[in-house]
Design a protein around this motif. Sequence first.
Motif, PDB file in Angstrom:
ATOM      1  N   PHE A  83       0.783  -1.237   0.000  1.00  0.00           N
ATOM      2  CA  PHE A  83       0.000   0.000   0.000  1.00  0.00           C
ATOM      3  C   PHE A  83       0.816   1.290   0.000  1.00  0.00           C
ATOM      4  O   PHE A  83       0.245   2.370  -0.132  1.00  0.00           O
ATOM      5  CB  PHE A  83      -0.926   0.026   1.227  1.00  0.00           C
ATOM      6  N   ARG A  84       2.123   1.208   0.123  1.00  0.00           N
ATOM      7  CA  ARG A  84       2.904   2.416   0.366  1.00  0.00           C
ATOM      8  C   ARG A  84       2.836   3.438  -0.756  1.00  0.00           C
ATOM      9  O   ARG A  84       3.072   4.626  -0.531  1.00  0.00           O
ATOM     10  CB  ARG A  84       4.362   2.040   0.627  1.00  0.00           C
TER      11      ARG A  84
ATOM     12  N   LYS B  61      -5.226   7.046  -0.594  1.00  0.00           N
ATOM     13  CA  LYS B  61      -6.513   6.336  -0.608  1.00  0.00           C
ATOM     14  C   LYS B  61      -6.650   5.320   0.514  1.00  0.00           C
ATOM     15  O   LYS B  61      -7.757   5.027   0.953  1.00  0.00           O
ATOM     16  CB  LYS B  61      -6.707   5.620  -1.943  1.00  0.00           C
ATOM     17  N   PHE B  62      -5.533   4.763   0.975  1.00  0.00           N
ATOM     18  CA  PHE B  62      -5.580   3.678   1.954  1.00  0.00           C
ATOM     19  C   PHE B  62      -4.773   4.016   3.205  1.00  0.00           C
ATOM     20  O   PHE B  62      -3.782   4.747   3.132  1.00  0.00           O
ATOM     21  CB  PHE B  62      -5.033   2.382   1.353  1.00  0.00           C
ATOM     22  N   VAL B  63      -5.196   3.464   4.322  1.00  0.00           N
ATOM     23  CA  VAL B  63      -4.462   3.587   5.579  1.00  0.00           C
ATOM     24  C   VAL B  63      -4.074   2.177   6.016  1.00  0.00           C
ATOM     25  O   VAL B  63      -4.846   1.489   6.689  1.00  0.00           O
ATOM     26  CB  VAL B  63      -5.293   4.274   6.674  1.00  0.00           C
TER      27      VAL B  63
ATOM     28  N   GLY C 256     -15.776  11.685   6.532  1.00  0.00           N
ATOM     29  CA  GLY C 256     -14.390  11.384   6.175  1.00  0.00           C
ATOM     30  C   GLY C 256     -13.330  12.263   6.800  1.00  0.00           C
ATOM     31  O   GLY C 256     -12.197  11.824   6.979  1.00  0.00           O
ATOM     32  N   GLY C 257     -13.670  13.502   7.112  1.00  0.00           N
ATOM     33  CA  GLY C 257     -12.659  14.429   7.597  1.00  0.00           C
ATOM     34  C   GLY C 257     -12.001  14.009   8.891  1.00  0.00           C
ATOM     35  O   GLY C 257     -10.773  14.078   9.030  1.00  0.00           O
TER      36      GLY C 257
ATOM     37  N   LEU D  11      -4.232  10.609   6.696  1.00  0.00           N
ATOM     38  CA  LEU D  11      -4.340  10.267   5.283  1.00  0.00           C
ATOM     39  C   LEU D  11      -3.681  11.353   4.438  1.00  0.00           C
ATOM     40  O   LEU D  11      -3.849  12.538   4.709  1.00  0.00           O
ATOM     41  CB  LEU D  11      -5.824  10.147   4.897  1.00  0.00           C
ATOM     42  N   ARG D  12      -2.965  10.953   3.428  1.00  0.00           N
ATOM     43  CA  ARG D  12      -2.226  11.915   2.605  1.00  0.00           C
ATOM     44  C   ARG D  12      -3.155  12.589   1.591  1.00  0.00           C
ATOM     45  O   ARG D  12      -3.055  12.419   0.376  1.00  0.00           O
ATOM     46  CB  ARG D  12      -1.054  11.225   1.919  1.00  0.00           C
ATOM     47  N   ARG D  13      -4.081  13.360   2.149  1.00  0.00           N
ATOM     48  CA  ARG D  13      -5.017  14.148   1.333  1.00  0.00           C
ATOM     49  C   ARG D  13      -5.143  15.517   1.981  1.00  0.00           C
ATOM     50  O   ARG D  13      -5.894  15.708   2.941  1.00  0.00           O
ATOM     51  CB  ARG D  13      -6.383  13.454   1.278  1.00  0.00           C
ATOM     52  N   PRO D  14      -4.407  16.520   1.495  1.00  0.00           N
ATOM     53  CA  PRO D  14      -4.350  17.832   2.134  1.00  0.00           C
ATOM     54  C   PRO D  14      -5.711  18.465   2.357  1.00  0.00           C
ATOM     55  O   PRO D  14      -5.927  19.172   3.345  1.00  0.00           O
ATOM     56  CB  PRO D  14      -3.514  18.663   1.161  1.00  0.00           C
ATOM     57  N   GLU D  15      -6.674  18.204   1.461  1.00  0.00           N
ATOM     58  CA  GLU D  15      -7.984  18.857   1.583  1.00  0.00           C
ATOM     59  C   GLU D  15      -8.748  18.430   2.828  1.00  0.00           C
ATOM     60  O   GLU D  15      -9.703  19.092   3.253  1.00  0.00           O
ATOM     61  CB  GLU D  15      -8.836  18.599   0.330  1.00  0.00           C
TER      62      GLU D  15
END
Length: 259
Positions: free
Chosen positions: A16-17, A22-24, A241-242, A250-254
């Motif tokens: 998954f790296r 998308k994934f944790v 989700g936030g 999670l690597r999603r800045p938003e």
Amino acid sequence: ELATAEIHNDWMWGYFREHLDKFVPTALLPVQNLSNTVAELKRAAQIGFTAAMLPAVTPEGVPGYNSDRWDPVFALAGELGIPFCLHTSTGLKNLVFERGPGGAIYNYTRQMWDAASTITLMTAGGLLDRNPKAQVCFIESGASWLAGVAERMDETYHAHQVYVHPKLSRLPSEIVAAQVKCAFQTDRACVLSRKTLGHQTLLWATDYPHMEGTFPHSMEVLNKLFDGVDISEREKADIVGGTAARLFRLRRPEFMAAA
């Protein structure tokens, strides 16, 4: 047990790296020897994991979650910023308790009792109070019961104070509100009662692809959860989700803005 965890975690991270937006991936921790738990938690953090798994029910021979023997594990997790995920039925030898009439409903419904019991042990036993940075998230056990359990603990803490040990620095409900989260699918009641503990305790999940999951009607389920409820768009976004994105980094800045 430690070797099995190491092999699993190495494979999991390798798989998954490249998809951490998308994934944790969640590190599996050994628990038969808590020194191994600490060692593998450290190693997992060094690899890059942002979540780790503990059993929802402590297996035979493993200290209960009201034991201070867990303190080094929870203290380390708090310092590393790694929340523990406790998936329903893990730690049990068998999730089938009733084979008579109503067994199917009983066996799956009672899974929330394991989560409620473990939360109560962690809270009343002082484990979470002594380790205020630790975060625990209960997976696939629902969430509508959480506020009631917290209020019941408060009631007991006051009414039976003479028998209570250890004494806590905060009310049980305050500990739960700050350190406990529950993932749920269709529990509309937890949305309605969210102000009791705060909406930050709630993580919505699709539970794909399980039978009790929301797929392929996830949007319909979400609309029903919030229909007619006086709830802000920010609260909805956090629940959907936030909050999970921030908890698991999670690597999603938003999603990463403070709640």
